[in-house]
Design an enzyme around this catalytic site. Structure first.
Site, short mmCIF file in Angstrom:
data_model
loop_
_atom_site.label_atom_id
_atom_site.label_comp_id
_atom_site.label_asym_id
_atom_site.label_seq_id
_atom_site.Cartn_x
_atom_site.Cartn_y
_atom_site.Cartn_z
N PRO A 1 0.83 -1.21 0.00
CA PRO A 1 0.00 0.00 0.00
C PRO A 1 0.86 1.26 0.00
CG PRO A 1 0.14 -0.87 2.22
CD PRO A 1 0.88 -1.85 1.32
N CYS A 2 0.25 2.36 -0.40
CA CYS A 2 0.91 3.66 -0.37
C CYS A 2 1.34 3.97 1.07
CB CYS A 2 -0.10 4.71 -0.86
SG CYS A 2 0.54 6.38 -0.94
N PRO A 3 2.51 4.49 1.32
CA PRO A 3 3.53 4.99 0.40
C PRO A 3 4.68 4.00 0.19
CG PRO A 3 4.04 5.82 2.56
CD PRO A 3 2.79 4.93 2.69
#
Length: 82
Positions: A15-17
């Site tokens: 997932p981001c980041p």
């Protein structure tokens, strides 16, 4: 794609980041001019990598979407030897 990366980072499923953070770590291990290919599935990475390259000395000669996977090619920037 005709670009031949010097290193490949598989950030699919992160997932981001995390894709961007892992890419920064991978770039730190490369010499200026070398090419990193990043594969990510996080849709936000498209904007993240664009912004990162715009604010850095690095270059992104190509990026593309293949199904659910985003591919980025980032050439490490840096000072050339005097």
């Amino acid at each position: 794609m005709a670009l031949q990366p010097d290193d490949l980072l598989d950030a699919r499923g992160l997932p981001c980041p995390l894709p961007l953070l892992k890419a920064k770590q991978a770039l730190s291990r490369l010499a200026p001019g070398q090419l990193l290919e990043v594969m990510a599935t996080d849709a936000g990475s498209w904007r993240d990598f664009e912004t990162f390259v715009a604010q850095s000395a690095h270059d992104m000669p190509a990026r593309e979407e293949r199904g659910d996977v985003y591919h980025y090619w980032i050439r490490k920037g840096g000072e050339s030897a005097p």
